[in-house]
Design a protein around this motif. Sequence first.
Motif, PDB file in Angstrom:
ATOM      1  N   VAL A  27      13.576 -16.007 -25.529  1.00 33.68           N
ATOM      2  CA  VAL A  27      12.759 -16.066 -24.324  1.00 33.68           C
ATOM      3  C   VAL A  27      12.714 -17.504 -23.801  1.00 33.68           C
ATOM      4  O   VAL A  27      12.386 -18.431 -24.533  1.00 33.68           O
ATOM      5  CB  VAL A  27      11.325 -15.567 -24.618  1.00 33.68           C
ATOM      6  N   ASP A  28      13.084 -17.664 -22.532  1.00 36.38           N
ATOM      7  CA  ASP A  28      12.996 -18.942 -21.819  1.00 36.38           C
ATOM      8  C   ASP A  28      13.834 -20.058 -22.447  1.00 36.38           C
ATOM      9  O   ASP A  28      13.304 -21.092 -22.882  1.00 36.38           O
ATOM     10  CB  ASP A  28      11.543 -19.396 -21.687  1.00 36.38           C
ATOM     11  N   THR A  51      10.645 -15.467 -18.576  1.00 36.35           N
ATOM     12  CA  THR A  51       9.308 -15.204 -18.032  1.00 36.35           C
ATOM     13  C   THR A  51       9.262 -15.545 -16.548  1.00 36.35           C
ATOM     14  O   THR A  51       8.482 -14.956 -15.802  1.00 36.35           O
ATOM     15  CB  THR A  51       8.223 -16.001 -18.761  1.00 36.35           C
ATOM     16  N   HIS A  52      10.093 -16.485 -16.127  1.00 40.52           N
ATOM     17  CA  HIS A  52      10.286 -16.793 -14.713  1.00 40.52           C
ATOM     18  C   HIS A  52      11.493 -17.705 -14.596  1.00 40.52           C
ATOM     19  O   HIS A  52      12.068 -18.125 -15.608  1.00 40.52           O
ATOM     20  CB  HIS A  52       9.040 -17.409 -14.087  1.00 40.52           C
ATOM     21  N   GLY A 153       4.815 -11.685 -18.642  1.00 40.97           N
ATOM     22  CA  GLY A 153       4.466 -11.984 -20.019  1.00 40.97           C
ATOM     23  C   GLY A 153       5.111 -10.954 -20.912  1.00 40.97           C
ATOM     24  O   GLY A 153       5.562  -9.896 -20.448  1.00 40.97           O
ATOM     25  N   SER A 162       3.156 -15.878 -22.759  1.00 39.87           N
ATOM     26  CA  SER A 162       2.536 -15.843 -21.429  1.00 39.87           C
ATOM     27  C   SER A 162       3.302 -16.629 -20.371  1.00 39.87           C
ATOM     28  O   SER A 162       2.849 -16.689 -19.220  1.00 39.87           O
ATOM     29  CB  SER A 162       1.090 -16.360 -21.508  1.00 39.87           C
ATOM     30  N   GLY A 163       4.450 -17.216 -20.730  1.00 37.48           N
ATOM     31  CA  GLY A 163       5.174 -18.011 -19.742  1.00 37.48           C
ATOM     32  C   GLY A 163       4.292 -19.117 -19.187  1.00 37.48           C
ATOM     33  O   GLY A 163       3.528 -19.757 -19.931  1.00 37.48           O
TER      34      GLY A 163
END
Length: 225
Positions: A27-28, A51-52, A153, A162-163
């Motif tokens: 993630v990310d 997450t974005h 999230g 939760s980013g």
Amino acid sequence: MTLRRVVVGVLETNCWIVDAGGQTLVVDPGDQPDRILAATEGLDVTAILLTHAHFDHVLAVPALVDAWAVPVLAHPAEAPVWPHELATVRRDGHWDAGTATADVLAVDPSRLAAPDRLWDGAFTPVADLEDIPIGPLTARVLHTPGHTPGGIGLLVGDHLLSGDTLFPGGPGLTGPPLSDFPTIIGSVRRLLALPGETLIHPGHGPGTTVAIERPRLDEWVRRGW
């Protein structure tokens, strides 16, 4: 489940490695792909989740997709964010690092320069409340717009990634284009409705819990950021 953090890039982004039953979700991956590859050596990475799509969460994507041949997952509402990031760096000659931009440029402008190879922006869409398998576990996607339109999230058991939506002490940055404070407050309300023992692992810095942050929500609304 094993949850590991690799802190990468100019804004010290938390790249999360979620491993269960012999499968791994990353993630990310914000930068420094060599460090992420070293941290996942021997693991069966099945996907990358964003997450974005701000620059500090995606710069390692091209190298990792080459290495793993896995899909990149993101919410469809995030589609305009990476093109906006690219337009900004082409116009200004550096990434927009929010409130940290001036300080980073004053110390070393090269740290906000774009690398030669950039993500092509291609991703596989995931929806709100969609479950992503990680070995025997499922990770649930929660659409949490506000910092960006397609921010998400990831809830895995009692762990929430939760980013940049929720940090110790309040919501993530709003004010720049494509962000909105009332919208992020709605997303924060949703996250703080989770059980109090839920562990919050944000996109930068240390973690917290829902129980610690929930009583401060009205304070954040009043201050407006």
